[in-house]
Design an enzyme around this catalytic site. Structure first.
Site, PDB file in Angstrom:
ATOM      1  N   HIS A  55       0.851  -1.072   0.321  1.00  0.00           N
ATOM      2  CA  HIS A  55       0.378  -0.003  -0.484  1.00  0.00           C
ATOM      3  C   HIS A  55       0.930   1.385   0.283  1.00  0.00           C
ATOM      4  O   HIS A  55       0.395   2.384  -0.885  1.00  0.00           O
ATOM      5  CB  HIS A  55      -0.579   0.146   1.603  1.00  0.00           C
ATOM      6  CG  HIS A  55      -1.938  -1.210   1.248  1.00  0.00           C
ATOM      7  ND1 HIS A  55      -1.834  -1.819   1.817  1.00  0.00           N
ATOM      8  CD2 HIS A  55      -2.808  -1.182   0.047  1.00  0.00           C
ATOM      9  CE1 HIS A  55      -2.777  -3.180   1.796  1.00  0.00           C
ATOM     10  NE2 HIS A  55      -3.705  -2.559   1.135  1.00  0.00           N
ATOM     11  N   SER A  90      -1.929  -8.453   2.643  1.00  0.00           N
ATOM     12  CA  SER A  90      -2.777  -8.227   4.004  1.00  0.00           C
ATOM     13  C   SER A  90      -2.724 -10.092   4.472  1.00  0.00           C
ATOM     14  O   SER A  90      -2.586  -9.633   5.987  1.00  0.00           O
ATOM     15  CB  SER A  90      -4.143  -7.574   4.126  1.00  0.00           C
ATOM     16  OG  SER A  90      -3.458  -6.057   3.948  1.00  0.00           O
ATOM     17  N   ARG A  91      -3.306 -11.028   3.847  1.00  0.00           N
ATOM     18  CA  ARG A  91      -3.541 -12.346   4.320  1.00  0.00           C
ATOM     19  C   ARG A  91      -2.009 -12.427   4.132  1.00  0.00           C
ATOM     20  O   ARG A  91      -2.394 -13.510   5.245  1.00  0.00           O
ATOM     21  CB  ARG A  91      -4.523 -12.723   3.185  1.00  0.00           C
ATOM     22  CG  ARG A  91      -5.738 -11.895   3.114  1.00  0.00           C
ATOM     23  CD  ARG A  91      -6.451 -13.232   2.246  1.00  0.00           C
ATOM     24  NE  ARG A  91      -8.197 -12.256   2.357  1.00  0.00           N
ATOM     25  CZ  ARG A  91      -8.681 -12.082   0.924  1.00  0.00           C
ATOM     26  NH1 ARG A  91      -8.118 -11.844  -0.081  1.00  0.00           N
ATOM     27  NH2 ARG A  91      -9.531 -11.348   1.246  1.00  0.00           N
TER      28      ARG A  91
END
Ligand code: PAF
Length: 290
Positions: free
Chosen positions: A44, A193-194
């Site tokens: 990000h 994110s996972r």
């Protein structure tokens, strides 16, 4: 997330309602939007840096979109920590954050949705029915609410990037889509994110995805068949590891249409893979020129 090299900056202004957003938007000039579901990581941060190259102001939206999760997926356990996200946005010099609640984005039953067509029913769409309809619907809403000049999406989600581009083109949306390169951890795993769900053993197995893509890329002079068999060989080995890698698909596709390329193909392509390691589903891809 690598925080040591970035100095803290002032916390961005946060809008939670359409009214707050309208007031905020008025002062932001040429605006680049980075749509996210929070749990911000280095990938990000790269999106935000790309956004800043293209606009006067950068807004990050943080919204875990229920419409893009299937009934057996991780909507409830998806990581949520707005304070940490705001701190990351502050470090990256983000000007504004839009963090709506579910009731704001979906005040009632969502009857009208954006249909992604055939290109959203293959690969990710086949394994996650309704996923792209959910993504396009929320991205369309975000575009209508925020009215960005530019929106930045990661190359990591190559099919998402392709369907969003197609939506913008087919529905004449006045926004320019910019792609940002995939960020990898030092071991080669694409940031996601996972990744936080993976045990140490699962993470070790998950590295087979990036290794397979690298093997495919190294074989690119041999054409589509050679590329796919080089990548498949790495994944076959990982299928029998202690924490096995269970492949959903491995494919060489046209980056615009996400249709598989023929054996004699020449031009730009994306080698894409999706696999499960334990309970975690991971995707990755590499752009190639044949
Ligand atoms: O890529 C994501 O994080 C999501 O799919 C997006 C684009 C923010 C829509 O919810």
């Amino acid at each position: 997330m690598n925080k040591s090299t970035t100095a803290p900056r002032s916390v961005p202004v946060v809008a939670r309602t359409p009214e707050e957003l309208t007031r905020l938007r008025a002062g932001l000039g040429r605006l680049a939007l980075v749509p996210t579901m929070g749990a911000l990581h280095d990938g990000h941060r790269r999106l935000i840096a790309t956004a800043r190259e293209h606009a006067d102001s950068v807004m990050v939206s943080v919204f875990v979109n229920p419409l893009q999760f299937g009934p057996n997926e991780d909507y409830d356990r998806y990581p949520r920590d707005l304070d940490a996200d705001l701190a990351a946005c502050a470090e990256e010099g983000v000007d504004a954050v839009f963090a709506p609640g579910v009731e704001m984005m979906y005040p009632g039953e969502q009857i009208v949705t954006v249909n992604s067509g055939q290109m959203g029913q293959v690969f990710e769409g086949e394994f996650r029915p309704g996923f792209f309809e959910g993504v396009l619907t929320v991205v369309g809403k975000l575009f209508n609410l925020v009215r960005p000049d530019i929106a930045v999406f990661g190359q990591k989600d190559a099919q998402q990037l392709a369907v969003v581009r197609r939506m913008v083109r087919d529905l004449c949306m006045p926004v320019t889509i910019v792609a940002s390169a995939t960020v990898r951890d030092q071991d080669g795993l694409a940031t996601s994110s996972r990744n936080a769900y993976l045990s140490a053993e699962e993470r070790e197995s998950a590295l087979a995805l990036s290794r397979a893509l690298l093997a495919g890329a190294d074989a690119s002079v041999t054409g589509p068949v050679g590329i796919l068999s080089a990548a498949r060989a790495v994944l076959d080995e990982a299928a029998v590891a202690e924490a096995p890698v269970v492949v959903d698909y491995l494919a060489l596709v046209d980056p615009q249409t996400f249709t598989e390329v023929p054996g004699d193909y020449r031009g730009d392509a994306v080698l894409a893979v999706a696999a499960r390691v334990g309970r975690t589903r991971l995707i990755d891809n590499v752009p190639l020129t044949l």
